[in-house]
Motif scaffolding. Sequence first.
Motif, PDB file in Angstrom:
ATOM      1  N   VAL A 143      73.884  21.879  54.475  1.00 22.64           N
ATOM      2  CA  VAL A 143      74.730  22.014  53.284  1.00 22.64           C
ATOM      3  C   VAL A 143      74.032  22.855  52.222  1.00 22.64           C
ATOM      4  O   VAL A 143      74.654  23.715  51.578  1.00 22.64           O
ATOM      5  N   TYR A 144      72.739  22.629  52.033  1.00 19.97           N
ATOM      6  CA  TYR A 144      71.998  23.400  51.021  1.00 19.97           C
ATOM      7  C   TYR A 144      72.047  24.889  51.331  1.00 19.97           C
ATOM      8  O   TYR A 144      72.334  25.713  50.440  1.00 19.97           O
ATOM      9  N   TYR A 145      71.792  25.271  52.569  1.00 23.78           N
ATOM     10  CA  TYR A 145      71.824  26.693  52.917  1.00 23.78           C
ATOM     11  C   TYR A 145      73.244  27.252  52.827  1.00 23.78           C
ATOM     12  O   TYR A 145      73.449  28.395  52.427  1.00 23.78           O
ATOM     13  N   ALA A 146      74.235  26.433  53.185  1.00 26.31           N
ATOM     14  CA  ALA A 146      75.629  26.884  53.096  1.00 26.31           C
ATOM     15  C   ALA A 146      76.080  27.047  51.651  1.00 26.31           C
ATOM     16  O   ALA A 146      76.998  27.823  51.367  1.00 26.31           O
ATOM     17  N   ALA A 147      75.430  26.317  50.720  1.00 24.31           N
ATOM     18  CA  ALA A 147      75.821  26.401  49.312  1.00 24.31           C
ATOM     19  C   ALA A 147      75.552  27.772  48.706  1.00 24.31           C
ATOM     20  O   ALA A 147      76.097  28.101  47.647  1.00 24.31           O
ATOM     21  N   PHE A 148      74.740  28.590  49.367  1.00 26.34           N
ATOM     22  CA  PHE A 148      74.481  29.942  48.868  1.00 26.34           C
ATOM     23  C   PHE A 148      75.630  30.898  49.198  1.00 26.34           C
ATOM     24  O   PHE A 148      75.686  32.010  48.660  1.00 26.34           O
ATOM     25  N   ARG A 200      63.084  13.214  42.724  1.00 29.17           N
ATOM     26  CA  ARG A 200      63.979  12.453  41.843  1.00 29.17           C
ATOM     27  C   ARG A 200      65.451  12.665  42.181  1.00 29.17           C
ATOM     28  O   ARG A 200      66.234  11.711  42.177  1.00 29.17           O
ATOM     29  N   ILE A 201      65.837  13.921  42.423  1.00 29.89           N
ATOM     30  CA  ILE A 201      67.259  14.204  42.608  1.00 29.89           C
ATOM     31  C   ILE A 201      67.557  14.813  43.981  1.00 29.89           C
ATOM     32  O   ILE A 201      68.655  15.309  44.225  1.00 29.89           O
ATOM     33  N   GLY A 202      66.573  14.814  44.876  1.00 34.48           N
ATOM     34  CA  GLY A 202      66.796  15.269  46.243  1.00 34.48           C
ATOM     35  C   GLY A 202      66.956  16.781  46.352  1.00 34.48           C
ATOM     36  O   GLY A 202      66.362  17.551  45.592  1.00 34.48           O
ATOM     37  N   ILE A 203      67.817  17.195  47.262  1.00 31.70           N
ATOM     38  CA  ILE A 203      67.997  18.614  47.556  1.00 31.70           C
ATOM     39  C   ILE A 203      68.515  19.386  46.346  1.00 31.70           C
ATOM     40  O   ILE A 203      68.337  20.613  46.257  1.00 31.70           O
ATOM     41  N   GLN A 241      79.639  15.795  53.261  1.00 28.39           N
ATOM     42  CA  GLN A 241      78.895  17.046  53.158  1.00 28.39           C
ATOM     43  C   GLN A 241      79.596  18.015  52.217  1.00 28.39           C
ATOM     44  O   GLN A 241      78.944  18.727  51.444  1.00 28.39           O
ATOM     45  N   ARG A 242      80.927  18.008  52.260  1.00 28.93           N
ATOM     46  CA  ARG A 242      81.689  18.939  51.430  1.00 28.93           C
ATOM     47  C   ARG A 242      81.519  18.616  49.946  1.00 28.93           C
ATOM     48  O   ARG A 242      81.479  19.515  49.098  1.00 28.93           O
ATOM     49  N   VAL A 243      81.431  17.345  49.606  1.00 27.45           N
ATOM     50  CA  VAL A 243      81.228  16.954  48.204  1.00 27.45           C
ATOM     51  C   VAL A 243      79.896  17.505  47.698  1.00 27.45           C
ATOM     52  O   VAL A 243      79.814  18.076  46.594  1.00 27.45           O
ATOM     53  N   LEU A 244      78.851  17.355  48.479  1.00 25.96           N
ATOM     54  CA  LEU A 244      77.541  17.881  48.093  1.00 25.96           C
ATOM     55  C   LEU A 244      77.580  19.410  48.045  1.00 25.96           C
ATOM     56  O   LEU A 244      76.981  20.030  47.152  1.00 25.96           O
ATOM     57  N   LEU A 245      78.287  20.019  48.974  1.00 27.15           N
ATOM     58  CA  LEU A 245      78.390  21.474  49.018  1.00 27.15           C
ATOM     59  C   LEU A 245      79.036  22.017  47.741  1.00 27.15           C
ATOM     60  O   LEU A 245      78.577  23.022  47.178  1.00 27.15           O
ATOM     61  N   SER A 273      59.276  25.249  42.600  1.00 24.51           N
ATOM     62  CA  SER A 273      58.966  24.273  41.544  1.00 24.51           C
ATOM     63  C   SER A 273      60.073  23.238  41.406  1.00 24.51           C
ATOM     64  O   SER A 273      59.806  22.039  41.250  1.00 24.51           O
ATOM     65  N   GLY A 274      61.328  23.698  41.475  1.00 27.97           N
ATOM     66  CA  GLY A 274      62.433  22.756  41.387  1.00 27.97           C
ATOM     67  C   GLY A 274      62.408  21.752  42.528  1.00 27.97           C
ATOM     68  O   GLY A 274      62.649  20.553  42.327  1.00 27.97           O
ATOM     69  N   GLY A 275      62.094  22.247  43.750  1.00 32.23           N
ATOM     70  CA  GLY A 275      62.032  21.342  44.891  1.00 32.23           C
ATOM     71  C   GLY A 275      60.876  20.363  44.822  1.00 32.23           C
ATOM     72  O   GLY A 275      61.033  19.172  45.123  1.00 32.23           O
ATOM     73  N   VAL A 276      59.710  20.863  44.389  1.00 29.22           N
ATOM     74  CA  VAL A 276      58.513  20.014  44.358  1.00 29.22           C
ATOM     75  C   VAL A 276      58.583  18.978  43.243  1.00 29.22           C
ATOM     76  O   VAL A 276      58.283  17.793  43.447  1.00 29.22           O
TER      77      VAL A 276
END
Length: 522
Positions: free
Chosen positions: A50-55, A189-192, A131-135, A181-184
């Motif tokens: 989902v993260y990669y598809a969000a781009f 705290r907020i995941g992906i 998955q679609r909600v997160l997307l 930095s955002g990921g690390v």
Amino acid sequence: MSRMPTPSVKRRIAQSTGIVMASVLASRLLGFFIYWTVAHQVGSNAVTDVYYAAFTLPDFLNYLVASGSLSLIFIPVFTKYIAEKREDEAWRVFSTVVTFMGLLLIALVVLAELFAPRLVWLLGPGFHPEQRVLLIFLTRLMLPAQICFYLGAILSAVQYAKAQFVVPSFAPIIYNLGIISGGVFLGPRIGISGFSVGVLAGAVCGNFLLQVYGATRAGARFRPNLDLRHPGFRLFLKLAIPIMLALSLVFTDDWIMRWFGSYLQPASISWLSNAKQLMRVPLGVVGQAVGVASFPFLAQLYSEGKFDELNRTLNSTLKGLILMLLPISALTIAQSSPLVYLVFSHTKMRLVDLDATASTLVIFSIGMFAWGAQNILARGFYAGRDTLTPAWVGTTLTFLTVPLYWIFVHRLQHLGLALASSCGIMAYTVVLFILLTRRTQNHEAGALLLFFFKVSVASALAAGAAFELVRWLEARIAWKTTHGAFLVLVLASSVGFLLTGLFAKLLRVREIDSYLNRLRSS
């Protein structure tokens, strides 16, 4: 006998290439580290898909306003006025483009935010409801970054036109650092979503604020205006519209793979993304650096009417690309498994993920050279202010290859998508080469093809030997560890590159010595 490009142009391209290559190397390594960080913290699963598809939607919006190709479009327009000693007019066109296209992009971002749920469903129809909600959420989070990308692209184009490459080269580095930095720092705290916040922060700092500083140093003069009847702005639109309306495989390949990948087993999109990103590291360092550094000089040669020198510069640039990328792609194919185990072994990726990524990397690497060469060939057209030809060729091949994706994905799953990608980009590169050769009346095209054949044979023979060495080492050491994989790669790569040089010498590839001397001098 053809002459080589003049020393001054060769020297300037070599120096600029060195600057861009260093920054692209850092950027590509950081870009890969983003994928490693995602794999380390989350793994390869439905969430990373989902993260990669969000781009996809933000990338489509970026493509729709030709932001990714903006420097290729704007530099010929800008250098035209500079060559005619009309710099004031050049800055007026710059101001008009920034004002009009900036307003247009803001409107498009607002519309995309409002209609994100429907648009996202079209781009990833195979995802489950959760998955679609997160997307949708991740897509909305990253959409505003496109405004920074657009403004940063045209500010960078001005600096490139002034032969200033340092500040623009830092844009992708800071952008990638923002994502990491955002990921690390936010990921725990907020995941992906932390990675997506980093996308926005990195775009603001690296692609916008830093480029404002760089363009100011380059003497940029901006006064908001909407002089849409200015000949320079009309020329810009003439060059930009074909790219905006086209659906070239260069840009749509990722979107097509994500669309089909949404129907495959979880982690398929992640395997494709990780493998393609690994392939892009050497591709970006060599292909992108050479293309970015050479383009302003190609545009200048065209503006000054020096067509013979433009041809010689293109041939010399392509030979350098062949000499660097073909051996790398061949050795990547020979060593895909230890390479993937080296870089992803300390992540949450499972053994099945590592093996799937390695096999996907093999297929992507088949098309590595084509990805680099099309970058140079397209710039040959753009330097002549022709964006229509690459656009219609790319769009036509996209529609012709979509059935290929469909056929291959049904037979080979994610590997089929990678194979269709490589076949499509190779076809695009061949067609561009034929058309550009006819356009420029390049009488050295035959010699260039012979050079390509010789280096291909040398690379294939060396890669075959490296592959056998890898198999021999894997039977004798614990290679599925960081140290073991590193040892296999060092030994096999050393042998592979030495044999490539030896076979090239035996095949009388005389350019090796001249390119090595040029690299030392630059």
